[in-house]
Design an enzyme around this catalytic site. Sequence first.
Site, short mmCIF file in Angstrom:
data_model
loop_
_atom_site.label_atom_id
_atom_site.label_comp_id
_atom_site.label_asym_id
_atom_site.label_seq_id
_atom_site.Cartn_x
_atom_site.Cartn_y
_atom_site.Cartn_z
N LYS A 1 0.79 -1.10 0.03
CA LYS A 1 -0.08 0.19 0.01
C LYS A 1 0.92 1.16 -0.01
O LYS A 1 0.46 2.07 -0.76
CB LYS A 1 -0.83 0.03 1.10
CG LYS A 1 -1.99 -1.03 1.17
CD LYS A 1 -2.80 -1.23 2.18
CE LYS A 1 -2.23 -1.74 3.70
NZ LYS A 1 -1.95 -3.20 3.44
N THR B 1 11.35 4.39 6.13
CA THR B 1 10.19 4.56 6.95
C THR B 1 9.50 3.29 7.30
O THR B 1 8.58 3.52 7.91
CB THR B 1 9.31 5.61 6.21
OG1 THR B 1 9.06 5.08 4.78
CG2 THR B 1 10.02 6.91 5.84
N SER B 2 10.19 2.17 7.33
CA SER B 2 9.33 0.99 7.56
C SER B 2 9.60 0.35 8.91
O SER B 2 8.67 0.85 10.04
CB SER B 2 9.76 -0.04 6.62
OG SER B 2 8.96 0.16 5.38
N ARG B 3 10.55 -0.22 9.05
CA ARG B 3 11.23 -0.80 10.53
C ARG B 3 12.59 -0.74 10.68
O ARG B 3 13.43 -0.97 9.79
CB ARG B 3 10.60 -2.03 10.62
CG ARG B 3 9.07 -2.31 10.98
CD ARG B 3 8.72 -1.73 12.41
NE ARG B 3 7.18 -1.82 12.53
CZ ARG B 3 6.44 -0.84 12.28
NH1 ARG B 3 6.60 0.33 11.85
NH2 ARG B 3 5.20 -1.02 12.73
N ASP C 1 13.13 7.24 9.67
CA ASP C 1 12.09 7.47 10.30
C ASP C 1 12.01 6.60 11.62
O ASP C 1 11.38 6.70 12.34
CB ASP C 1 10.67 7.61 9.67
CG ASP C 1 9.83 7.95 10.65
OD1 ASP C 1 9.82 8.97 11.32
OD2 ASP C 1 8.67 7.50 10.76
N GLU D 1 14.83 1.75 18.70
CA GLU D 1 14.09 3.01 18.89
C GLU D 1 13.37 2.90 20.16
O GLU D 1 12.89 3.85 20.73
CB GLU D 1 13.39 3.31 17.71
CG GLU D 1 12.15 2.37 17.52
CD GLU D 1 11.15 2.77 16.19
OE1 GLU D 1 11.69 3.15 15.15
OE2 GLU D 1 9.98 2.85 16.39
N HIS E 1 9.90 8.26 14.28
CA HIS E 1 8.75 7.21 13.85
C HIS E 1 7.62 8.07 13.79
O HIS E 1 6.52 7.70 14.18
CB HIS E 1 8.67 6.18 14.96
CG HIS E 1 7.93 4.93 14.38
ND1 HIS E 1 8.35 3.72 14.67
CD2 HIS E 1 6.90 4.71 13.28
CE1 HIS E 1 7.51 2.77 13.94
NE2 HIS E 1 6.85 3.39 13.23
N ALA F 1 6.16 9.04 10.53
CA ALA F 1 5.75 9.18 9.09
C ALA F 1 4.21 8.74 9.20
O ALA F 1 3.51 9.49 8.29
CB ALA F 1 6.26 7.96 8.30
P1 NAI Z 1 1.88 -3.85 2.98
O1 NAI Z 1 1.33 -5.04 3.47
O2 NAI Z 1 0.61 -3.26 2.11
O3 NAI Z 1 2.92 -3.93 1.71
C1 NAI Z 1 4.15 -4.53 2.22
C2 NAI Z 1 4.96 -5.22 0.84
O4 NAI Z 1 6.23 -5.70 1.32
C3 NAI Z 1 4.06 -6.39 0.40
O5 NAI Z 1 3.89 -6.24 -1.12
C4 NAI Z 1 5.03 -7.51 0.58
O6 NAI Z 1 4.87 -8.81 -0.30
C5 NAI Z 1 6.37 -6.81 0.60
N1 NAI Z 1 7.44 -7.62 1.32
C6 NAI Z 1 7.43 -8.67 2.16
N2 NAI Z 1 8.53 -9.00 2.80
C7 NAI Z 1 9.25 -8.27 1.73
C8 NAI Z 1 10.66 -8.25 1.56
N3 NAI Z 1 11.52 -9.21 2.40
N4 NAI Z 1 11.53 -7.66 0.79
C9 NAI Z 1 10.62 -6.64 0.07
N5 NAI Z 1 9.36 -6.62 0.10
C10 NAI Z 1 8.68 -7.50 1.08
O7 NAI Z 1 2.09 -2.79 3.97
P2 NAI Z 1 2.42 -1.24 3.80
O8 NAI Z 1 1.06 -0.63 4.51
O9 NAI Z 1 2.72 -0.81 2.45
O10 NAI Z 1 3.39 -1.00 4.88
C11 NAI Z 1 4.89 -1.32 4.78
C12 NAI Z 1 5.55 -1.30 6.23
O11 NAI Z 1 5.58 0.08 6.49
C13 NAI Z 1 4.94 -1.96 7.26
O12 NAI Z 1 5.34 -3.07 7.38
C14 NAI Z 1 5.70 -0.90 8.50
O13 NAI Z 1 6.68 -1.74 9.04
C15 NAI Z 1 5.79 0.50 7.95
N6 NAI Z 1 4.95 1.47 8.31
C16 NAI Z 1 5.58 2.51 8.97
C17 NAI Z 1 5.02 3.85 9.46
C18 NAI Z 1 5.65 4.73 10.04
O14 NAI Z 1 5.13 5.60 10.82
N7 NAI Z 1 7.06 4.78 9.91
C19 NAI Z 1 3.55 3.65 9.63
C20 NAI Z 1 2.89 2.34 8.98
C21 NAI Z 1 3.64 1.34 8.31
#
Ligand code: NAI
Length: 341
Positions: free
Chosen positions: A154, A229-231, A255, A260, A292, A294
């Site tokens: 997403k 911005t992920s983890r 982020d 953290e 964190h 974002a």
């Molecule tokens: P999502 O579930 O819609 O998309 C994640 C994508 O990553 C999927 O297409 C999946 O197939 C792919 N994926 C899984 N393992 C992978 C790997 N080893 N290498 C590459 N791609 C891989 O998740 P969304 O909503 O897009 O969120 C992504 C990440 O963003 C979350 O998991 C979360 O960690 C992080 N996040 C951070 C926030 C922040 O405030 N900094 C807030 C919300 C989410």
Amino acid sequence: MTRIAFFDTKPYDRVWFDQYAADFGFQITYYESKLNEQTSALADDFEVVCAFVNDTINEQVLETLYQKGVRLLAMRCAGYNNIDFKAAFGKIHIVRVPAYSPYAVAEHAMALLLSAVRHTHHSYVRTREFNFSLNGLVGFDLHGKTIGVVGTGKIGRIFIDICKGFGMQVLCFDPYPDPALEAHYTDFEDLCRRSDIISLHCPLTEDSVHLINRRSIGWMKDQVVLINTSRGALVDSHALLEGIRSKKIGAAALDVYEEEGEVFYEDKSSTILDDDVLMLLISMPNVLVTSHQAFLTREALQNIAKTTLTSIESYVKGEVMEHEICYQCDTCHKISGQRCF
Ligand code: NAI
């Protein structure tokens, strides 16, 4: 009335939860402390606990919550790498907010990228002190550069659209590529080798821990820009620091950070941090760290509150919870349209 114990509360959390809780007929008790082994007993006599990304939700904490009567853990976030799902299964249902504003995160990633390459954060500090010099502020155009997007879910796909708007070439890596997405997929090594900028948008899993490590940094172009911005634990911070010191990495905007948990979201301005790596990273002129944040937009906070409370309502009514998750959702009762257990 359903009582909810709300951990790791910040003032901005309460704005929307307070507004909606009464409509749902819920009573929320807010705790500022994080949920962990020391605080889990505070959930005594609550059926529902609401927790967040840096709470500790291990076997011991889950057992205490269960003994205290908790039957639903409502995570007010998307990521769930801090939960021991096996320990919860059969005892405590878990819901999350899978999407509250993917735009918030994707837009913050672009804000970080723009600041990192145009040094806006340095300019801001300089002009506040009436230093109008441009020395050291030379950036580069994003137009025409290649950006590697890791994870095309997403958030990743919104970020891709933003990057295309800047006239960038987009390369993608995802173990589950989406054939409907107009994007050029490649393998991770090739993405590292060909990208001027790399932005992480994948979850933290066993496979993705330290995806960015000494080896993968070695594949990257000199002066690559890294955005996370992920983890935090997607990046080996020691390897990142080495990459910055050796000038392999041109800039990093983070982020999230792997350690953290005890630091982000808190005011540590009058404390000496224990974490040398974080202190060194922050001290680098080409590293930009946000705490964190974002996700932190009005729209996201509103959606988080609505979705969390709607899930709790479904639980209270005995209904199936759309956003319930467990460790075996491909085989649990969910596949026949029921709760996970
Ligand atoms: P999502 O579930 O819609 O998309 C994640 C994508 O990553 C999927 O297409 C999946 O197939 C792919 N994926 C899984 N393992 C992978 C790997 N080893 N290498 C590459 N791609 C891989 O998740 P969304 O909503 O897009 O969120 C992504 C990440 O963003 C979350 O998991 C979360 O960690 C992080 N996040 C951070 C926030 C922040 O405030 N900094 C807030 C919300 C989410």
